[in-house]
Motif scaffolding. Structure first.
Motif, PDB file in Angstrom:
ATOM      1  N   TRP A 413       0.833  -1.217   0.000  1.00  0.00           N
ATOM      2  CA  TRP A 413       0.000   0.000   0.000  1.00  0.00           C
ATOM      3  C   TRP A 413       0.862   1.260   0.000  1.00  0.00           C
ATOM      4  N   ALA A 414       1.906   1.278   0.846  1.00  0.00           N
ATOM      5  CA  ALA A 414       2.746   2.475   0.965  1.00  0.00           C
ATOM      6  C   ALA A 414       3.478   2.762  -0.344  1.00  0.00           C
ATOM      7  N   HIS A 415       4.032   1.736  -0.986  1.00  0.00           N
ATOM      8  CA  HIS A 415       4.747   1.946  -2.249  1.00  0.00           C
ATOM      9  C   HIS A 415       3.793   2.371  -3.364  1.00  0.00           C
ATOM     10  N   TYR A 416       2.588   1.807  -3.373  1.00  0.00           N
ATOM     11  CA  TYR A 416       1.586   2.214  -4.373  1.00  0.00           C
ATOM     12  C   TYR A 416       1.244   3.694  -4.214  1.00  0.00           C
ATOM     13  N   MET A 417       0.990   4.106  -2.980  1.00  0.00           N
ATOM     14  CA  MET A 417       0.647   5.510  -2.705  1.00  0.00           C
ATOM     15  C   MET A 417       1.805   6.438  -3.077  1.00  0.00           C
ATOM     16  N   LEU A 418       3.029   6.037  -2.722  1.00  0.00           N
ATOM     17  CA  LEU A 418       4.187   6.883  -3.000  1.00  0.00           C
ATOM     18  C   LEU A 418       4.393   7.057  -4.505  1.00  0.00           C
ATOM     19  N   ASP A 419       4.220   5.969  -5.273  1.00  0.00           N
ATOM     20  CA  ASP A 419       4.351   6.060  -6.731  1.00  0.00           C
ATOM     21  C   ASP A 419       3.318   7.028  -7.306  1.00  0.00           C
ATOM     22  N   LYS A 420       2.078   6.941  -6.823  1.00  0.00           N
ATOM     23  CA  LYS A 420       1.017   7.826  -7.309  1.00  0.00           C
ATOM     24  C   LYS A 420       1.341   9.288  -7.006  1.00  0.00           C
ATOM     25  N   ILE A 421       1.801   9.556  -5.793  1.00  0.00           N
ATOM     26  CA  ILE A 421       2.101  10.938  -5.389  1.00  0.00           C
ATOM     27  C   ILE A 421       3.267  11.482  -6.203  1.00  0.00           C
ATOM     28  N   GLN A 422       4.313  10.675  -6.387  1.00  0.00           N
ATOM     29  CA  GLN A 422       5.479  11.143  -7.155  1.00  0.00           C
ATOM     30  C   GLN A 422       5.107  11.405  -8.614  1.00  0.00           C
ATOM     31  N   ASN A 423       4.325  10.500  -9.224  1.00  0.00           N
ATOM     32  CA  ASN A 423       3.901  10.697 -10.609  1.00  0.00           C
ATOM     33  C   ASN A 423       3.057  11.952 -10.752  1.00  0.00           C
ATOM     34  N   SER A 424       2.198  12.196  -9.782  1.00  0.00           N
ATOM     35  CA  SER A 424       1.365  13.406  -9.810  1.00  0.00           C
ATOM     36  C   SER A 424       2.225  14.656  -9.703  1.00  0.00           C
ATOM     37  N   ASP A 425       3.241  14.595  -8.843  1.00  0.00           N
ATOM     38  CA  ASP A 425       4.134  15.740  -8.682  1.00  0.00           C
ATOM     39  C   ASP A 425       4.917  16.016  -9.963  1.00  0.00           C
ATOM     40  N   GLN A 426       5.406  14.955 -10.615  1.00  0.00           N
ATOM     41  CA  GLN A 426       6.173  15.138 -11.851  1.00  0.00           C
ATOM     42  C   GLN A 426       5.300  15.688 -12.971  1.00  0.00           C
ATOM     43  N   ALA A 427       4.043  15.231 -13.023  1.00  0.00           N
ATOM     44  CA  ALA A 427       3.124  15.770 -14.034  1.00  0.00           C
ATOM     45  C   ALA A 427       2.864  17.247 -13.798  1.00  0.00           C
ATOM     46  N   GLU A 428       2.734  17.611 -12.521  1.00  0.00           N
ATOM     47  CA  GLU A 428       2.507  19.018 -12.186  1.00  0.00           C
ATOM     48  C   GLU A 428       3.728  19.858 -12.535  1.00  0.00           C
ATOM     49  N   GLN A 429       4.927  19.294 -12.324  1.00  0.00           N
ATOM     50  CA  GLN A 429       6.153  20.010 -12.684  1.00  0.00           C
ATOM     51  C   GLN A 429       6.212  20.250 -14.194  1.00  0.00           C
ATOM     52  N   ARG A 430       5.841  19.224 -14.980  1.00  0.00           N
ATOM     53  CA  ARG A 430       5.834  19.397 -16.441  1.00  0.00           C
ATOM     54  C   ARG A 430       4.833  20.447 -16.862  1.00  0.00           C
ATOM     55  N   SER A 431       3.659  20.441 -16.235  1.00  0.00           N
ATOM     56  CA  SER A 431       2.640  21.433 -16.550  1.00  0.00           C
ATOM     57  C   SER A 431       3.130  22.840 -16.226  1.00  0.00           C
TER      58      SER A 431
END
Length: 536
Positions: A413-431
């Motif tokens: 669960w923790a690794h799944y959540m962390l991957d989602k948060i990091q991917n969201s952050d990287q998408a926001e950085q690209r935006s």
């Protein structure tokens, strides 16, 4: 990337040099322009400049007077003088002011490019010298206390990985500790809050405590000190004479007596109350983390409401048992790692805790829930700190209330959540980068006559070098290339209007004179503005 300043009281020369040379190929990112020595000194006071090209013959303040001021105030700046034949002998006087070279007018692009390449190489070599072994050794000596402190903290937290690297650092930092040495750990806790003290006062007090310890113990013991995450002084102690081979423990008892005397002397000479806790003796470096963890547990359990205490290391073995989640509370915390986007370090810490839990002799479901609460709390903290909902970052609410019963479920669960948060952050950085690129282009289109790397950087509140690098990474072209391209497109459009004079178009697009505009236009389209208009 470096920066360059061109100084001449003839604007045509300055502008021609600024716009006709491909400075980025020469690793010059920013080109500043000045039309007098006074203006040049103003630019130097506000911006980092590496190379100055100055005409020798200027009114009010000559080029030689300018480079004299530069030599006095900005020794790192490379100066180049432009001079005619009649001024060349006069220009050589400037050798006293560190002038790097001279160029004769009329100026050849090839000569200028060759000289700039040479100066750029010199600047690189000088910076390489800065980080050369001689400078590194000098810097290392000055930084030894901080480096030793950091290394000991890593050892206390069991974060030293490679044995060979660790041995190298011990030698590099001039520490006498060697593998299998007889060692113990001493913790000194200041018991008075001293609200009138500032950081410097505490530093001096701690320095005085260490000096007293060295004075008392230095003849028989080597000491290695640091300040830990709990604001306690920690001393790693090594016997100079080797191990206590007789097995009687008499040497260890003598050390306890010295430690008690140290506590009394701190009170006597510094008028401060401290608690001192001395660990059992063990072997370096394997036992350091175990001994330190045991002591911090003793401080939490036995000294919470006590002050001015002395605890000897000769206590029961059961105190060495660590809680399975103790690493979760060590610095840097999960909150801190997420706050600073240190994704890999967060994963490492999480994995270390998971492994501790799997290897724990007895692990209750409450321990799993405690770990789940701490990890989930760090995720909520990160989301809310960035004004977002955690459910938005991970794609819904269903995963937030997930029931976790085992260590394996917690890990997944923790690794799944962390991957989602990091991917969201990287998408926001690209935006964010896309929005910034659009903002830069809109500014250029609105301010074609005045747009430059510096004015754009000021408008979007970024450093020019960072802005230029970010824009080129995103678009594949430099900011100056885009400005030039847009000016040429606009020029071709404006030439369709017969009522506009060539010099008017030149002025509206930010060119200092029509001749230079015509030269640039011809390089772009293969014909002069008049020829282009006639063709239309």
């Amino acid at each position: 990337m470096l920066s360059l300043l061109i100084v001449d009281d003839e604007p045509t020369i300055v502008d021609t040099l600024a716009f006709t040379i491909d400075w980025e190929k020469l690793e010059i990112m920013t080109v500043y322009k000045a039309y007098s020595a006074k203006e040049a000194l103003s630019i130097l006071s506000e911006h980092a400049v590496d190379i100055v090209i100055a005409d020798i013959n200027m009114p009010r303040m000559t080029g030689i007077e300018l480079v004299a001021q530069i030599y006095k105030q900005y020794r790192h700046v490379k100066s180049v003088l432009l001079s005619g034949y009649a001024e060349f002998a006069y220009a050589k006087q400037a050798i006293h002011y560190g002038v790097s070279d001279y160029l004769l007018k009329p100026l050849s692009d090839d000569d200028l490019i060759a000289l700039i390449r040479k100066l750029v190489q010199q600047i690189k070599e000088e910076w390489e010298e800065v980080v050369s072994r001689r400078r590194v050794v000098h810097t290392l000596k000055e930084s030894l206390p901080v480096l030793r402190d950091k290394l000991l903290n890593e050892l206390l937290m069991n974060r030293v990985k490679e044995e060979e690297d660790f041995l190298h650092l011990l030698e590099l930092y001039d520490l006498p500790f060697r593998f299998d040495d007889d060692i113990c750990v001493m913790v000194i806790r200041m018991e008075e809050s001293l609200p009138e003290f500032n950081d410097r006062d505490f530093f001096l007090l701690e320095y005085a405590v260490i000096n007293i310890a060295v004075e008392m113990l230095g003849d028989s013991y080597d000491l290695w000190s640091c300040k830990d995450a709990n604001d306690c002084l920690v001393l790693l102690v090594r016997k100079k004479s080797g191990r206590d081979e007789d097995g009687t423990g008499e040497e260890h008892k003598k050390f306890d007596a010295l430690a008690m005397q140290l506590q009394r002397n701190i009170g006597l000479y510094l008028k401060r109350v401290v608690s001192i806790i001395v660990s059992k003796w063990g072997r370096f470096p394997g036992d350091v983390n175990v001994l330190y963890s045991y002591m911090t547990e003793q401080i939490r359990s036995r000294l919470a409401n006590e002050s001015g205490c002395f605890l000897s290391g000769e206590l029961s073995e059961d105190a060495f048992v660590q809680q399975p989640l103790h690493r979760m509370y060590e610095t840097p915390t999960l909150h801190h790692l997420l706050e600073n986007r240190r994704w890999d370090e967060y994963r490492d810490k999480l994995e270390t805790v998971i492994q501790d839990m799997k290897q724990a002799g007895s692990l209750s479901s409450e321990h799993v829930q405690e770990a789940y609460t701490l990890v989930a709390g760090s995720f909520y903290f990160y989301a809310h700190k960035h004004n977002r909902l955690l459910s938005d970052l991970v794609g819904g609410t269903s995963v937030l209330g997930r029931t976790v019963h085992s260590v394996q479920q917690l890990s997944e669960w923790a690794h799944y959540m962390l991957d989602k948060i990091q991917n969201s952050d990287q998408a926001e950085q690209r935006s964010s980068k896309d929005k910034l690129t659009l903002k830069i282009r809109e500014y250029i289109d609105r301010n074609l006559s005045t747009a430059s790397l510096q004015t754009i950087a000021d408008a979007v509140y970024l450093h020019p070098v960072y802005l230029s690098r970010l824009y080129k990474d995103k678009t594949g072209e430099g900011v100056s290339e885009y400005i030039h391209k847009q000016r040429m497109v606009k020029a071709a459009e404006m030439l369709k209007d017969d009522s506009l004079k060539i010099y008017e178009i030149s002025e509206q697009l930010g060119f200092k004179n029509a001749a230079y505009f015509s030269k640039v236009f011809r390089e772009e389209f293969g014909m002069t503005p008049n020829e282009y208009r006639e063709q239309l």
